[in-house]
Design a protein around this motif. Structure first.
Motif, PDB file in Angstrom:
ATOM      1  N   GLY A 108      -7.668  11.022   6.278  1.00  0.00           N
ATOM      2  CA  GLY A 108      -7.500  10.259   5.061  1.00  0.00           C
ATOM      3  C   GLY A 108      -8.697  10.301   4.140  1.00  0.00           C
ATOM      4  O   GLY A 108      -8.599   9.950   2.971  1.00  0.00           O
ATOM      5  N   THR A 158       0.826  -1.207   0.000  1.00  0.00           N
ATOM      6  CA  THR A 158       0.000   0.000   0.000  1.00  0.00           C
ATOM      7  C   THR A 158       0.860   1.257   0.000  1.00  0.00           C
ATOM      8  O   THR A 158       0.618   2.196  -0.763  1.00  0.00           O
ATOM      9  CB  THR A 158      -0.940   0.003   1.219  1.00  0.00           C
ATOM     10  OG1 THR A 158      -1.788  -1.150   1.166  1.00  0.00           O
ATOM     11  CG2 THR A 158      -1.801   1.257   1.238  1.00  0.00           C
ATOM     12  N   ILE A 159       1.883   1.293   0.852  1.00  0.00           N
ATOM     13  CA  ILE A 159       2.758   2.467   0.944  1.00  0.00           C
ATOM     14  C   ILE A 159       3.547   2.668  -0.349  1.00  0.00           C
ATOM     15  O   ILE A 159       3.620   3.783  -0.896  1.00  0.00           O
ATOM     16  CB  ILE A 159       3.700   2.326   2.144  1.00  0.00           C
ATOM     17  CG1 ILE A 159       2.914   2.386   3.453  1.00  0.00           C
ATOM     18  CG2 ILE A 159       4.770   3.415   2.127  1.00  0.00           C
ATOM     19  CD1 ILE A 159       3.732   2.049   4.681  1.00  0.00           C
ATOM     20  N   LEU A 173      -4.872   2.134   8.696  1.00  0.00           N
ATOM     21  CA  LEU A 173      -4.788   1.087   7.680  1.00  0.00           C
ATOM     22  C   LEU A 173      -4.342  -0.241   8.281  1.00  0.00           C
ATOM     23  O   LEU A 173      -4.812  -1.305   7.858  1.00  0.00           O
ATOM     24  CB  LEU A 173      -3.826   1.512   6.567  1.00  0.00           C
ATOM     25  CG  LEU A 173      -4.262   2.727   5.739  1.00  0.00           C
ATOM     26  CD1 LEU A 173      -3.235   3.029   4.667  1.00  0.00           C
ATOM     27  CD2 LEU A 173      -5.632   2.491   5.116  1.00  0.00           C
ATOM     28  N   ILE A 191      -2.749   7.759   9.692  1.00  0.00           N
ATOM     29  CA  ILE A 191      -3.335   6.966   8.621  1.00  0.00           C
ATOM     30  C   ILE A 191      -2.703   5.580   8.575  1.00  0.00           C
ATOM     31  O   ILE A 191      -3.369   4.592   8.202  1.00  0.00           O
ATOM     32  CB  ILE A 191      -3.181   7.687   7.261  1.00  0.00           C
ATOM     33  CG1 ILE A 191      -4.164   7.102   6.244  1.00  0.00           C
ATOM     34  CG2 ILE A 191      -1.771   7.596   6.735  1.00  0.00           C
ATOM     35  CD1 ILE A 191      -5.602   7.301   6.584  1.00  0.00           C
ATOM     36  N   MET A 192      -1.428   5.456   8.966  1.00  0.00           N
ATOM     37  CA  MET A 192      -0.785   4.147   8.993  1.00  0.00           C
ATOM     38  C   MET A 192      -1.449   3.248  10.033  1.00  0.00           C
ATOM     39  O   MET A 192      -1.725   2.069   9.774  1.00  0.00           O
ATOM     40  CB  MET A 192       0.711   4.281   9.300  1.00  0.00           C
ATOM     41  CG  MET A 192       1.496   4.995   8.220  1.00  0.00           C
ATOM     42  SD  MET A 192       1.397   4.120   6.639  1.00  0.00           S
ATOM     43  CE  MET A 192       1.557   5.463   5.481  1.00  0.00           C
ATOM     44  N   SER A 205       2.887  10.286   8.606  1.00  0.00           N
ATOM     45  CA  SER A 205       1.580   9.700   8.292  1.00  0.00           C
ATOM     46  C   SER A 205       1.165   8.663   9.323  1.00  0.00           C
ATOM     47  O   SER A 205       0.407   7.734   9.004  1.00  0.00           O
ATOM     48  CB  SER A 205       1.616   9.065   6.898  1.00  0.00           C
ATOM     49  OG  SER A 205       2.048   9.984   5.927  1.00  0.00           O
ATOM     50  N   CYS A 241      -4.673   6.068   1.619  1.00  0.00           N
ATOM     51  CA  CYS A 241      -3.258   6.362   1.877  1.00  0.00           C
ATOM     52  C   CYS A 241      -2.729   7.387   0.876  1.00  0.00           C
ATOM     53  O   CYS A 241      -1.976   8.306   1.245  1.00  0.00           O
ATOM     54  CB  CYS A 241      -2.445   5.076   1.810  1.00  0.00           C
ATOM     55  SG  CYS A 241      -0.721   5.249   2.296  1.00  0.00           S
ATOM     56  N   ASN A 257      -8.197   1.080   0.591  1.00  0.00           N
ATOM     57  CA  ASN A 257      -7.165   1.527   1.526  1.00  0.00           C
ATOM     58  C   ASN A 257      -6.033   2.247   0.799  1.00  0.00           C
ATOM     59  O   ASN A 257      -5.434   3.190   1.326  1.00  0.00           O
ATOM     60  CB  ASN A 257      -6.605   0.340   2.301  1.00  0.00           C
ATOM     61  CG  ASN A 257      -7.629  -0.262   3.241  1.00  0.00           C
ATOM     62  OD1 ASN A 257      -8.619   0.377   3.605  1.00  0.00           O
ATOM     63  ND2 ASN A 257      -7.416  -1.505   3.622  1.00  0.00           N
TER      64      ASN A 257
END
Length: 295
Positions: free
Chosen positions: A291, A93-94, A199, A195-196, A192, A158, A154
């Protein structure tokens, strides 16, 4: 100074409060009933005398769950899927969201279109099963991780958060000689954190509750996850099968009922998520709000 509200605003607030109370009751009351049933005697459960408080307290259900090797084996399988799966989920995702958050990224609109397409149109079951089988993932825990390695929703959350970070800060880092990977892991990710955490919670809960993929790809008893184990137990008791593992466990004690054992197992399987959530609730709420805002 006290602010006066109009009659319409007061009515709106009252209706909202009542609706929230009803929603909370709809969520909490079944949980209380399950908890009460898991701590009640077999006689009380058979005669349906258990409501929201245990009747004739009985801890044998929890003793059997704790001493059940099959339960702990499925717990370890689920724990592996949650830890490894969530790590892979977050990594992909990142690494995908960061370049897509840059307006100058070549092909960005095409990739976003393809991602949105996967949200609207989901792949059929049979082709996905054939692909998983062709990679020899059937009856492996990796079949529960790899097909669900990246969630498009998700990813968009992000990406939106990365876009909210000031670009001037990244430009200053580039001037100081930092490459994009160092900027991502040294600047973007630490900034972040809300939001991390959000998620991570989304992915971890999804992996913990992953019943569909386990039912589809796993048939070996040694690889069954927690949700598949619960399904097997409930199905065996519902069909009055006495040759299954769950039924055999219940027969070890005269004061053990199938319903009570089911309830105790469900609660024990739910406790880990309930214990983790309060510690990350602050970051979860903040991340969910930030987010979800688009520039």
């Amino acid at each position: 100074m006290r602010i006066r509200h109009s009659r319409g605003e007061r009515t709106f607030d009252i209706v909202n409060v009542l609706l929230m109370l009803l929603a909370c009751a709809a969520i909490i009351l079944p949980v209380l009933h399950v908890a009460a049933g898991s701590l009640s005697s077999t006689n009380a459960l058979i005669h349906m005398r258990v409501k929201l408080w245990p009747v004739e307290w009985n801890f044998d259900n929890y003793k059997l769950v704790i001493n059940n090797s099959i339960f702990w084996r499925s717990f370890r399988n689920t724990l592996f899927v949650v830890i490894v799966g969530t790590a892979i989920n977050m990594l992909l995702t990142i690494l995908t969201a960061y370049p897509l958050s840059k307006r100058g990224f070549r092909g960005r609109k095409l990739f976003l279109l393809l991602i949105v397409f996967t949200i609207i149109f989901q792949a059929p079951i049979v082709p996905v099963y054939i692909i998983v089988k062709s990679f020899l993932l059937i009856n492996t825990l990796w079949a529960l991780i790899i097909p669900a390695a990246l969630n498009a929703f998700n990813l968009l959350i992000c990406m939106t958060f990365f876009r909210s970070l000031p670009e001037e800060m990244f430009e200053a880092a580039r001037v100081d000689g930092m490459d994009e990977m160092r900027i991502l892991w040294k600047i973007a990710v630490p900034l972040s954190l809300p939001i991390m955490v959000t998620l991570i919670l989304f992915y971890a809960v999804g992996n913990w509750n992953n019943y569909y993929l386990a039912l589809l790809y796993v048939t070996k008893p040694a690889l069954k996850t927690m949700q598949l184990y619960l399904y097997t137990m409930i199905a065996q008791f519902s069909m009055n099968e006495t040759d299954g593992a769950a039924a055999a466990i219940a027969e070890r004690s005269a004061d053990i009922s199938p319903q009570g054992l089911q309830m105790a197992t469900v609660l024990v399987a739910t406790i880990p998520i309930l214990l983790v959530y309060p510690f990350i609730q602050k970051h979860f709420v903040k991340g969910a709000l930030i987010g979800s805002i688009k520039e």
